[in-house]
Design a protein around this motif. Structure first.
Motif, PDB file in Angstrom:
ATOM      1  N   LEU A 129       0.846  -1.184   0.000  1.00 53.25           N
ATOM      2  CA  LEU A 129       0.000   0.000   0.000  1.00 53.25           C
ATOM      3  C   LEU A 129       0.885   1.238   0.000  1.00 53.25           C
ATOM      4  O   LEU A 129       1.820   1.351   0.792  1.00 53.25           O
ATOM      5  CB  LEU A 129      -0.907   0.004   1.233  1.00 53.25           C
ATOM      6  CG  LEU A 129      -2.045  -1.016   1.222  1.00 53.25           C
ATOM      7  CD1 LEU A 129      -2.777  -0.993   2.563  1.00 53.25           C
ATOM      8  CD2 LEU A 129      -3.021  -0.716   0.089  1.00 53.25           C
ATOM      9  N   PRO A 138      -1.280  -5.149   0.183  1.00 57.60           N
ATOM     10  CA  PRO A 138      -2.494  -4.435  -0.231  1.00 57.60           C
ATOM     11  C   PRO A 138      -3.773  -5.232   0.009  1.00 57.60           C
ATOM     12  O   PRO A 138      -4.836  -4.648   0.256  1.00 57.60           O
ATOM     13  CB  PRO A 138      -2.273  -4.200  -1.728  1.00 57.60           C
ATOM     14  CG  PRO A 138      -0.790  -4.233  -1.909  1.00 57.60           C
ATOM     15  CD  PRO A 138      -0.309  -5.250  -0.923  1.00 57.60           C
ATOM     16  N   VAL A 183      -1.680   1.496  -4.640  1.00 58.42           N
ATOM     17  CA  VAL A 183      -0.722   0.412  -4.473  1.00 58.42           C
ATOM     18  C   VAL A 183       0.514   0.723  -5.315  1.00 58.42           C
ATOM     19  O   VAL A 183       0.402   1.313  -6.390  1.00 58.42           O
ATOM     20  CB  VAL A 183      -1.327  -0.938  -4.930  1.00 58.42           C
ATOM     21  CG1 VAL A 183      -0.308  -2.065  -4.813  1.00 58.42           C
ATOM     22  CG2 VAL A 183      -2.582  -1.261  -4.118  1.00 58.42           C
TER      23      VAL A 183
END
Length: 216
Positions: A129, A138, A183
């Motif tokens: 992330l 993520p 991301v």
């Protein structure tokens, strides 16, 4: 690993764009033990012609820096292999114990340097992330209600929850739209404490506990 294996392509997108990549390549979801095992196994495993039962493997990853301790390395690799398979072994801490100059520090150095190089290849790509201080997976942003469907339809197993900071950002900045979270690809770095952490022991009375436990 040769120079031709390098893949330094940067990538940024949203979780909505990242999810199809995971469905196509499940190694992107590898936990730490599985990633280490895959990195070492990819480098090659050799067996002596006389070793018909293949009980004494020689791992090319550690050659020629470590030699004469093949049985010890094989035992450690059994730990990584079992942990990578998802057994409870993954919850245990690997303690290297032995006399001076027996290769303990070199073993750790090889793993750290190997991970830094491996993360710069296509086979070792890692995504996290964006702006997360933990550089976390993520997929941790996906609600538990949707995880069972991903596991059933695509074989993607998700374990873990968002760190407090990312959970707060998801609610306040993205209005709980987890698929909109940014991301990006990251590269492991011991110097920058990305994926690899080091700890130097000191006087317990003056040691800052946050070096071990982190802080919000």
């Amino acid at each position: 690993m040769c120079s031709s294996d390098l893949d330094l392509e940067l990538w940024e997108g949203t979780l909505r764009e990242y999810l199809p990549m995971v469905q196509e390549d499940h190694t992107l979801t590898d936990a730490s033990h599985a990633r280490l095992w895959r990195m070492i196994e990819t480098a090659g495993v050799k067996f002596d012609d006389k070793d018909e039962r293949k009980e004494h493997p020689e791992y090319s990853f550690f050659s020629p820096e470590l030699f004469g301790i093949n049985d010890t390395l094989a035992s450690v690799m059994e730990y990584f292999k079992a942990a990578a398979a998802g057994s409870d072994v993954s919850r245990r801490i690997l303690l290297l114990y032995g006399p001076t100059s027996s290769g303990k520090s070199q073993f750790a150095i090889l793993l750290k340097e190997g991970l830094e190089k491996f993360s710069r290849t296509k086979a070792g790509r890692i995504f996290a992330l964006k702006d997360c201080p933990m550089h976390e997976n993520p997929l941790n942003a996906i609600p538990k209600a949707a995880r069972e469907q991903l596991k059933h339809q695509h074989g993607i197993n998700i374990e873990g929850d968002l760190c407090p900071r990312c959970a707060y950002r998801l609610k306040t900045e993205y209005n709980d739209d987890f698929m909109a979270l940014p991301v990006k690809r990251i590269f492991m770095s011991e110097a920058n404490r990305i994926g690899i952490g080091t700890f130097q022991p000191a006087d317990p009375k003056s040691q800052n506990q946050s070096e071990l436990t982190g802080s919000v």
